[in-house]
Design a protein around this motif. Structure first.
Motif, mmCIF file in Angstrom:
data_model
loop_
_atom_site.group_PDB
_atom_site.id
_atom_site.type_symbol
_atom_site.label_atom_id
_atom_site.label_comp_id
_atom_site.label_asym_id
_atom_site.label_seq_id
_atom_site.Cartn_x
_atom_site.Cartn_y
_atom_site.Cartn_z
ATOM 1 N N GLY A 11 0.818 -1.216 0.000
ATOM 2 C CA GLY A 11 0.000 0.000 0.000
ATOM 3 C C GLY A 11 0.848 1.261 0.000
ATOM 4 O O GLY A 11 2.079 1.212 -0.147
ATOM 5 N N ALA A 59 -3.454 -11.477 2.133
ATOM 6 C CA ALA A 59 -4.649 -11.595 2.979
ATOM 7 C C ALA A 59 -5.673 -12.548 2.374
ATOM 8 O O ALA A 59 -6.558 -13.023 3.071
ATOM 9 C CB ALA A 59 -5.268 -10.205 3.164
ATOM 10 N N LEU A 85 -1.735 -14.067 8.571
ATOM 11 C CA LEU A 85 -1.338 -12.691 8.907
ATOM 12 C C LEU A 85 -1.019 -12.591 10.397
ATOM 13 O O LEU A 85 -0.008 -11.994 10.791
ATOM 14 C CB LEU A 85 -2.464 -11.707 8.579
ATOM 15 N N GLY A 99 0.538 -1.226 8.536
ATOM 16 C CA GLY A 99 0.135 -0.409 7.384
ATOM 17 C C GLY A 99 -0.998 -1.007 6.584
ATOM 18 O O GLY A 99 -1.217 -0.632 5.427
ATOM 19 N N ALA A 104 -8.885 -4.711 9.655
ATOM 20 C CA ALA A 104 -8.135 -5.951 9.430
ATOM 21 C C ALA A 104 -6.734 -5.887 10.045
ATOM 22 O O ALA A 104 -6.090 -6.917 10.252
ATOM 23 C CB ALA A 104 -8.031 -6.238 7.931
ATOM 24 N N LYS A 124 -4.767 3.824 11.978
ATOM 25 C CA LYS A 124 -5.482 4.519 13.053
ATOM 26 C C LYS A 124 -6.703 3.728 13.519
ATOM 27 O O LYS A 124 -7.156 3.859 14.645
ATOM 28 C CB LYS A 124 -5.865 5.925 12.602
ATOM 29 N N GLU A 125 -7.239 2.887 12.610
ATOM 30 C CA GLU A 125 -8.455 2.136 12.953
ATOM 31 C C GLU A 125 -8.231 1.237 14.174
ATOM 32 O O GLU A 125 -9.174 0.953 14.916
ATOM 33 C CB GLU A 125 -8.907 1.296 11.748
ATOM 34 N N ALA A 202 -0.395 12.247 -1.228
ATOM 35 C CA ALA A 202 -0.647 11.078 -2.084
ATOM 36 C C ALA A 202 -0.831 9.889 -1.157
ATOM 37 O O ALA A 202 0.103 9.469 -0.492
ATOM 38 C CB ALA A 202 0.537 10.845 -3.008
ATOM 39 N N GLY A 204 -3.524 6.167 -0.056
ATOM 40 C CA GLY A 204 -4.442 5.157 -0.564
ATOM 41 C C GLY A 204 -5.828 5.768 -0.797
ATOM 42 O O GLY A 204 -6.171 6.807 -0.227
ATOM 43 N N MET A 265 4.782 11.143 3.821
ATOM 44 C CA MET A 265 4.702 10.206 4.946
ATOM 45 C C MET A 265 6.046 9.598 5.309
ATOM 46 O O MET A 265 6.197 9.012 6.385
ATOM 47 C CB MET A 265 3.687 9.096 4.650
HETATM 48 P P1 NDP Z 1 -3.565 1.386 0.961
HETATM 49 O O1 NDP Z 1 -4.960 1.092 0.535
HETATM 50 O O2 NDP Z 1 -2.693 2.144 0.048
HETATM 51 O O3 NDP Z 1 -2.816 0.023 1.342
HETATM 52 C C1 NDP Z 1 -3.417 -0.915 2.185
HETATM 53 C C2 NDP Z 1 -2.543 -2.122 2.357
HETATM 54 O O4 NDP Z 1 -3.288 -3.123 3.080
HETATM 55 C C3 NDP Z 1 -2.149 -2.799 1.041
HETATM 56 O O5 NDP Z 1 -0.945 -3.474 1.240
HETATM 57 C C4 NDP Z 1 -3.288 -3.773 0.813
HETATM 58 O O6 NDP Z 1 -2.926 -4.824 -0.071
HETATM 59 C C5 NDP Z 1 -3.499 -4.273 2.213
HETATM 60 N N1 NDP Z 1 -4.851 -4.726 2.484
HETATM 61 C C6 NDP Z 1 -6.014 -4.263 1.976
HETATM 62 N N2 NDP Z 1 -7.064 -4.908 2.511
HETATM 63 C C7 NDP Z 1 -6.546 -5.822 3.371
HETATM 64 C C8 NDP Z 1 -7.126 -6.810 4.223
HETATM 65 N N3 NDP Z 1 -8.456 -6.982 4.312
HETATM 66 N N4 NDP Z 1 -6.311 -7.568 4.981
HETATM 67 C C9 NDP Z 1 -4.970 -7.407 4.912
HETATM 68 N N5 NDP Z 1 -4.360 -6.506 4.104
HETATM 69 C C10 NDP Z 1 -5.145 -5.709 3.353
HETATM 70 O O7 NDP Z 1 -3.705 2.130 2.381
HETATM 71 P P2 NDP Z 1 -2.763 3.255 2.974
HETATM 72 O O8 NDP Z 1 -1.342 2.847 2.876
HETATM 73 O O9 NDP Z 1 -3.186 4.574 2.470
HETATM 74 O O10 NDP Z 1 -3.212 3.233 4.509
HETATM 75 C C11 NDP Z 1 -2.821 2.198 5.385
HETATM 76 C C12 NDP Z 1 -3.158 2.621 6.810
HETATM 77 O O11 NDP Z 1 -2.364 3.748 7.172
HETATM 78 C C13 NDP Z 1 -4.607 3.072 6.982
HETATM 79 O O12 NDP Z 1 -5.056 2.711 8.247
HETATM 80 C C14 NDP Z 1 -4.531 4.595 6.887
HETATM 81 O O13 NDP Z 1 -5.561 5.241 7.596
HETATM 82 C C15 NDP Z 1 -3.178 4.845 7.540
HETATM 83 N N6 NDP Z 1 -2.521 6.069 7.113
HETATM 84 C C16 NDP Z 1 -2.197 6.233 5.795
HETATM 85 C C17 NDP Z 1 -1.574 7.390 5.357
HETATM 86 C C18 NDP Z 1 -1.137 7.549 3.932
HETATM 87 O O14 NDP Z 1 -0.457 8.533 3.626
HETATM 88 N N7 NDP Z 1 -1.467 6.662 3.029
HETATM 89 C C19 NDP Z 1 -1.301 8.501 6.300
HETATM 90 C C20 NDP Z 1 -1.615 8.178 7.662
HETATM 91 C C21 NDP Z 1 -2.225 7.020 8.050
HETATM 92 P P3 NDP Z 1 -3.078 -4.736 -1.699
HETATM 93 O O15 NDP Z 1 -2.884 -3.330 -2.077
HETATM 94 O O16 NDP Z 1 -1.991 -5.654 -2.151
HETATM 95 O O17 NDP Z 1 -4.439 -5.261 -2.010
#
Ligand code: NDP
Length: 393
Positions: A11, A59, A85, A99, A104, A124-125, A202, A204, A265
């Motif tokens: 992600g 996952a 996991l 991350g 989940a 944060k969740e 930038a 998710g 970030m």
């Molecule tokens: P993304 O959607 O970009 O990435 C999520 C990641 O989790 C990917 O690796 C994805 O895999 C994986 N994923 C998705 N669904 C599941 C699941 N059900 N079980 C296990 N893994 C899963 O999210 P972000 O990186 O934007 O955000 C991640 C966390 O960080 C969130 O809680 C967000 O609130 C927090 N956050 C994010 C920021 C940011 O700048 N992005 C800033 C501050 C906090 P795949 O893509 O391979 O399907």
């Protein structure tokens, strides 16, 4: 050699973490116990090969054969599913990045804390859903949580060597998201594509849409309350369109300490990765003369009902955080799939909370992980029924 595990490696947070691990020496500097992802197994396998991870976990069971194929000949183990996991979290990494997006992430983070790891918490969740349990689990096991959300990393840094008793208030800033300057009457028709663009960061897709609705800031209000143990009435939100001041802490002597940085970030992730040291990080340096001015304004409560809901959640306690987050995730899915409109999301969440309060389903007092997971499931069930009634089709 330090050992690391990255949950959600594919992600937005995961890629930034991977980038820093590679820049800071890659496999020569870190022993990577596990990398996890979701559907993007090709990328997960690339990262796992680059860091020579011990195991890569998707996952989703249906993605396992593709992951195995992508890892063929590498000697890296592959696994899939929720239990895999959780088991990845048991592997003895010193530093674990949380991350994954959504609830989940809760169980893997919980398991890492149970064995005393340092948890870099982007998700944060986890704190919204299970704040008291997460914080207690860390204390009981000598584990450490380092906040990675930019606001919370900023607060953490502003509080270094400060006495919490001297803290009068904490201000977290919000860009205002994609629609901050839209007239209110256009919001009902806002599309997923429009909500998925962020003026400064930038990120998710899900957190980007949550920024437009301010649900992201609502989650962060609760996260601030849970992580820093500060009363809800001492936490404020300010709209700050430039996204350069991430948070401010006000002290009883009237002074404030703020944290500024480019919206990247890799600052907060790099801070958590190198803590207590500060490493050289590849983020832009601010040219404040070029920026010229920084602006702040109070959020409009009519435009952002999510902030009011977050305050009600903090007042209610018990399973309210779990229900709030779960209902928000269901509402967000429904918006992304075109079943409800942008403004309906807050309505769905509010209806779920009202119903569960009415049923006495949110409880009080200490909650176990099982109780929280059950509360999460129940809130999703109620939310799906509410979406059904609200839905356009
Ligand atoms: P993304 O959607 O970009 O990435 C999520 C990641 O989790 C990917 O690796 C994805 O895999 C994986 N994923 C998705 N669904 C599941 C699941 N059900 N079980 C296990 N893994 C899963 O999210 P972000 O990186 O934007 O955000 C991640 C966390 O960080 C969130 O809680 C967000 O609130 C927090 N956050 C994010 C920021 C940011 O700048 N992005 C800033 C501050 C906090 P795949 O893509 O391979 O399907």
């Amino acid at each position: 050699m330090r050992s690391v595990t990255v949950f959600g490696a594919t992600g937005s947070i995961g890629e930034s973490t991977f980038d820093l691990l590679m820049r800071q020496g890659g496999r020569a500097a870190y022993r990577t116990r596990a990398l996890t992802g979701g559907r993007n197994v090709a990328r997960l396998a690339e990262q796992a090969r680059a860091l020579q991870a011990e195991i890569a976990v998707t996952a989703y069971d249906e993605c396992l054969s593709d992951l195995r194929e992508a890892l063929a000949g590498s000697g890296i183990e592959a696994a899939a599913g929720a239990e895999a996991l959780a088991e990845a979290a048991d592997r003895p990494a010193d530093w674990v990045m949380s991350g994954i997006v959504g609830a989940a992430a809760l169980v893997p983070g919980f398991r890492a804390l149970q064995r005393g790891a340092t948890l870099a918490l982007a998700n944060k969740e986890s704190l919204v859903t299970a704040g008291p349990l997460i914080m207690q689990t860390a204390r009981d096991n000598g584990a450490r949580i380092l906040p990675v959300d930019s606001e919370h990393s900023a607060i953490f840094q502003a509080l270094l060597s400060e006495d919490m008793q001297a803290v009068e208030r904490i201000i977290i800033t919000a860009s205002g998201g994609a629609f901050r300057d839209w007239p209110m009457d256009r919001l009902a028709e806002a599309t997923v594509a429009e909500a998925s663009t962020h003026p400064n960061w930038a990120m998710g897709q899900r957190i980007t849409i949550d920024s437009a609705s301010m649900f992201n800031k609502a989650l962060e209000l609760i996260e601030t309350h849970e992580f820093f143990g500060i009363a809800p009435e001492k936490i404020e939100v300010l709209v700050h369109p430039e996204s350069l001041v991430h948070a401010l802490v006000g002290f009883r002597d009237g002074g404030m300490i703020g944290h500024l940085g480019a919206p990247d970030m890799r600052h907060a992730i790099g801070y958590a990765l190198n803590w207590p040291d500060r490493a050289h990080l590849p983020v832009d340096r601010l040219d404040l003369a070029a920026v010229g001015s920084l602006t702040f304004r109070a959020p409009d409560p009519a435009r952002y009902p999510a902030l009011r809901l977050a305050r009600e959640v903090m007042e209610t306690g018990g399973l309210a955080g779990a229900a709030f987050n779960a209902a928000k995730e269901v509402a967000l899915d429904a918006f992304i799939s075109g079943r409800i409109g942008f403004l309906d999301m807050a309505g769905v969440v509010e209806t779920v909370l009202d119903r569960m309060v009415g049923q006495g389903a949110l409880g009080k007092g200490a909650l176990s992980l099982d109780m929280i997971l059950e509360g999460d499931r129940e809130a999703r069930r109620v939310a799906r029924a509410v979406v059904e009634k609200t839905g356009r089709t």
